[in-house]
Design an enzyme around this catalytic site. Structure first.
Site, PDB file in Angstrom:
ATOM      1  N   GLU A   1      14.724  21.930  30.574  1.00 19.12           N
ATOM      2  CA  GLU A   1      14.921  23.197  31.280  1.00 19.12           C
ATOM      3  C   GLU A   1      14.525  23.026  32.738  1.00 19.12           C
ATOM      4  OE1 GLU A   1      12.161  26.444  30.325  1.00 19.12           O
ATOM      5  OE2 GLU A   1      11.306  25.140  28.805  1.00 19.12           O
TER       6      GLU A   1
ATOM      7  N   CYS B   1      12.222  25.777  25.881  1.00 17.70           N
ATOM      8  CA  CYS B   1      11.430  24.745  25.191  1.00 17.70           C
ATOM      9  C   CYS B   1      11.973  24.408  23.806  1.00 17.70           C
ATOM     10  CB  CYS B   1       9.976  25.186  25.075  1.00 17.70           C
ATOM     11  SG  CYS B   1       9.250  25.608  26.650  1.00 17.70           S
TER      12      CYS B   1
ATOM     13  N   HIS C   1       4.863  24.364  19.008  1.00 26.35           N
ATOM     14  CA  HIS C   1       5.162  24.271  20.438  1.00 26.35           C
ATOM     15  C   HIS C   1       3.863  24.611  21.170  1.00 26.35           C
ATOM     16  CE1 HIS C   1       6.569  24.800  24.395  1.00 26.35           C
ATOM     17  NE2 HIS C   1       6.530  26.121  24.385  1.00 26.35           N
TER      18      HIS C   1
END
Ligand code: CAA
Length: 390
Positions: free
Chosen positions: A79, A111, A233
Site C-alpha cells: 500500500e 494491510c 495483523h
C-alpha cells in the site's frame, strides 16, 4: 495436493529510531509507547530504500539460483507503491534474475493485500502443480511527524515462496473473509501520508476479528483448542493483544491458555522492534512465532487474522510441516541489531527527504553503500535500481 509456504524471509531498512528518544522529543511518557503500544523501536528507510529494494532483499535471502529459474509468478502486495502503473514486482523480477516467462504484478488492499496474494498463489499452484510463486509483502509505513500513528511507523518486507509439498507450513483451506466499506484509514493519490480515524480503526479491527472468528467456528467447527497459536495483523502489538484477549476462550485449560499466551508473546518480538510493515506485518508475526517459540512441533495448527483498512479481513490457518525448523533463521535478531540508530533530528530529515529532480526529471542518489539493493538514480522519470557491489 498440499500447498503452502515453502520458504519465508524478511528484510528491513538500515536505520532504527528508538521510541524512548521519540517520546522524549515529543514530550510523551516513554511508557505510552513501550507499555501502551508494546513498541520499542521502529525501522526507518531513506529515499534509496523503498518497497522494491526491501522486497528484493527479502526475496534474495531465501531463494536459490535454481528456484529463481522455477518461479513463474511474482506478486508484490503493498500500500506504499512507487508507481501508479508499473508494478513493483516487475522491478523485483529483474533485480532477482527470475526467469523471463513469469507473471509479475502488484496487488493492493491496505494491510490485507498479502493474504489475497497468498490465496491467488495457492490457486495458481493448484492449477499448475510444478509452479512456484514468490509473494512479497513490502511496505513503508509513514504516518507523519507528530501524528498519533507516528510511533507505529516502520518499514520492511516479507518474502514467501508458495509451492506444493511445502517445507514449512501448509494451508488448511479454511479461509473466512469479510468486506466492509468503511473509512478508518486511507491514502488518496494526492497525499504522501494516510488519513486515519485512529480509534475507529482499532474498533473495526477488533469487531472484524470477532465476527470473522464467530463465522469461522460455525463453518469449520474448530475451536481455539485446535490451535497452538493465533497470529494477528500487527499495526502495533498492543492492539493484537486486545484481539487475542477478545477471542481467548476462558473455558480452555489453564495450561492451554498459557501456551497460547506464550506463543502470542513470541509472535510480537520482531514487530516490537520493527513497527508496522503494513501488509507484511501479519507474516512478520508468524515468522517471529516460528523463530522464537520453542514448543512448536510438526502438525501444530496456527490461526492467522489478517486485517486491511477499508476494510477487508480474513481468518485462516496453516499447519507446521515435519522439519520446518531447518528453513528458519534463529539468529535473525542480529539483522535488527545491525541497524544504525538515528537521532530524532536525523529521522525527521529522512522523513521529509524528497527526490530532487532536475527539469528533465533526473537525479542521482548517494549514500547507499551499506544496502544490498538500492535506488541509485532517476533518469527522465525512470527509476533505476541495482544490487550494490561490496
Ligand atoms: N503508560 C502506559 N500506558 C499508557 C500511557 C503511559 N504513560 N499513556 C497512554 N498509555 C496507553 C493508553 O492507555 C492506551 O492503551 P489502551 O489502548 O490499552 O487504553 C495506549 O497507551 C495508547 O494510548 P492512546 O489511545 O491515548 O494513544 P493515541 O490516541 O495517541 O494513539 C492510535 C492510538 C489512535 C491507535 C494511534 O496509534 C494511531 O492512530 N495509529 C494508527 C492507526 C492504527 O494503527 N490502527 C489500527 C487498526 S487499522 C489497521 O490495522 C491497519 C493498519 O495497519 C494501519
Amino acid at each position: 495436493m498440499t500447498i503452502g509456504i515453502d520458504k519465508i524471509g524478511f528484510a528491513t531498512s538500515q536505520y532504527v529510531l528508538k521510541l524512548q528518544d521519540l517520546a522524549t522529543a515529543r514530550g510523551v511518557d516513554p511508557d505510552k509507547f513501550n507499555k501502551g503500544l508494546l513498541l520499542e523501536e521502529i525501522s526507518i528507510a531513506p529515499l534509496t530504500e523503498d518497497i522494491v529494494t526491501l522486497a528484493a532483499s527479502a526475496g534474495n535471502s531465501i531463494l536459490t539460483e535454481e528456484e529463481k529459474q522455477e518461479i513463474d509468478m511474482v506478486i508484490v502486495a503493498t500500500e506504499s507503491g512507487i508507481d501508479q502503473s508499473k508494478a513493483a514486482a516487475v522491478f523485483v523480477h529483474g533485480l532477482l534474475g527470475i526467469q523471463p516467462f513469469a507473471r509479475s504484478f502488484e496487488i493492493k488492499e491496505a494491510c490485507y493485500g498479502a493474504t489475497a496474494a497468498l490465496h491467488y498463489a495457492k490457486l495458481h499452484v493448484e492449477n499448475s502443480p510444478k509452479s512456484k510463486v514468490l509473494v512479497l509483502a513490502s511496505d513503508i509505513a509513514k504516518y507523519g511527524i507528530n501524528a498519533p500513528g507516528e510511533p507505529t511507523q516502520g518499514s520492511g518486507s516479507i518474502a514467501m515462496l508458495i509451492t506444493q509439498n511445502p517445507r514449512i507450513l501448509s494451508f488448511n483451506d479454511d479461509n473466512v473473509a469479510q468486506t466492509r466499506n468503511i473509512n478508518d484509514f486511507w491514502r488518496p493519490n494526492y497525499s504522501t501520508t494516510p488519513f486515519v480515524n485512529g480509534v475507529y480503526s482499532t474498533q473495526q479491527y477488533l469487531d472484524c476479528l470477532e465476527t470473522n472468528w464467530e463465522e469461522y467456528k460455525k463453518r469449520y467447527n474448530w475451536t481455539l483448542d485446535d490451535f497452538v497459536a493465533v497470529c494477528f495483523h500487527l499495526p502495533y502489538p498492543k492492539l493484537a493483544l486486545k484481539g487475542f484477549r477478545k477471542i481467548l476462550d476462558k473455558s480452555l485449560s489453564q495450561e492451554k491458555q498459557e501456551l497460547l499466551q506464550q506463543h502470542f508473546d513470541a509472535s510480537i518480538i520482531y514487530s516490537n522492534r520493527v513497527g508496522n510493515i503494513y501488509t507484511g506485518s501479519l507474516f512478520l508475526g508468524l515468522l517471529s512465532l516460528l523463530e522464537n517459540a520453542d514448543t512448536l512441533k510438526a502438525g501444530d495448527k496456527i490461526a492467522l487474522y489478517s486485517y486491511g483498512s477499508g476494510a477487508v479481513s480474513e481468518f485462516f490457518s496453516v499447519q507446521l510441516v515435519e522439519g520446518y525448523e531447518q528453513y528458519l533463521d534463529k539468529e535473525r535478531a542480529q539483522v535488527l541489531d545491525r541497524r544504525k540508530p538515528l537521532t530524532v533530528e536525523e529521522y525527521e530529515k529522512v522523513f521529509y527527504e524528497e527526490a530532487n529532480l532536475n527539469p528533465s526529471g533526473s537525479t542521482q542518489f548517494t549514500g547507499y553503500e551499506d544496502q544490498e539493493y538500492a535506488l541509485i538514480e532517476i533518469v527522465e522519470h525512470h527509476r533505476y535500481y541495482s544490487k550494490v557491489e561490496k
